[in-house]
Design an enzyme around this catalytic site. Sequence first.
Site, PDB file in Angstrom:
ATOM      1  N   HIS A  43       0.829  -1.194   0.000  1.00  0.00           N
ATOM      2  CA  HIS A  43       0.000   0.000   0.000  1.00  0.00           C
ATOM      3  C   HIS A  43       0.871   1.254   0.000  1.00  0.00           C
ATOM      4  CE1 HIS A  43      -3.412   2.426   2.086  1.00  0.00           C
ATOM      5  NE2 HIS A  43      -3.644   2.355   0.787  1.00  0.00           N
ATOM      6  N   HIS A  87      -0.899  10.806  -2.023  1.00  0.00           N
ATOM      7  CA  HIS A  87      -2.247  10.453  -1.578  1.00  0.00           C
ATOM      8  C   HIS A  87      -3.111  11.669  -1.283  1.00  0.00           C
ATOM      9  CE1 HIS A  87      -5.390   9.326   1.341  1.00  0.00           C
ATOM     10  NE2 HIS A  87      -5.456   8.207   0.636  1.00  0.00           N
TER      11      HIS A  87
END
Length: 276
Positions: A43, A87
């Site tokens: 991730h 992100h």
Amino acid sequence: MGKTFRRLLSAAAGTAAAWALAVKPRTSGKPDMSEFRKYDFAHRGYFNIRKKIPENSMKAFAAAVEHGYGIELDVRLTRDGIPVVIHDSRLLRLCGADGCVEDKTREELREYRLSKTEEGIPDLEEVLALVDGQVPVLLDIKTELENYGVLCSRISQVLDGYEGVFAVQSADPMTVRWFRGNRPEYIRGQVMEYGERCGCGIACTVGSFLRHNLLTNFLTTPDFVTCNVEDRKNLSLRLCRFLYRVQTMEWGIHDLEGYELVKTDESLVIFEEIEP
């Protein structure tokens, strides 16, 4: 059987049928996902802030390649139209700075450093050049202010020249639908997400409900569904898996117990903070 009961039964059957059609993914002409099933996915790269390897950094992606993990990463669009890998829209958490990615040019973003390390914000081309087809890449596309059309187009310009294995996904159904219409050959996924960032009322609440329950799948026809491990028992997801055998991916996996649970269920793992 009373007339009222029959009406209720008919309404329930109709609702169930409509629900089943709404969550339907792509079922014909599906691309091959066999290469993805060979990997666990790190991730935001195989990051470890204790070792000064921040999320979505070149070091994190190099570490994932070195360990043989697939890579999940996040893509946003700069003010001058360059897809960059980060992100958050706001720069505060990762860079300790004011402002948003979408309001900065690529050159302006080069001045920032991630999580008090020497690592900068990479652009998508740099990351793909590093990976160079060695492991699959899963791009989580982050839209802001309905910029999905330009963002998807710019990402596609980069991906069209990439020879490695990749897939695109987004929590924004309009993004997934864009790829359905403009790059149907791409492997595409719908991210289940609950909660609107703007929190501006009923419209957002309804949209959030639709996304969280995959009720836009009939528009996007995804090849896979990505969810938080805590949402794996969601009724719509279970229905989608039971009726259509859709491939699932799960994130939020921080321990080996959760890893084993997901693996035994034939879902793909998006992990962090562990070494599978």
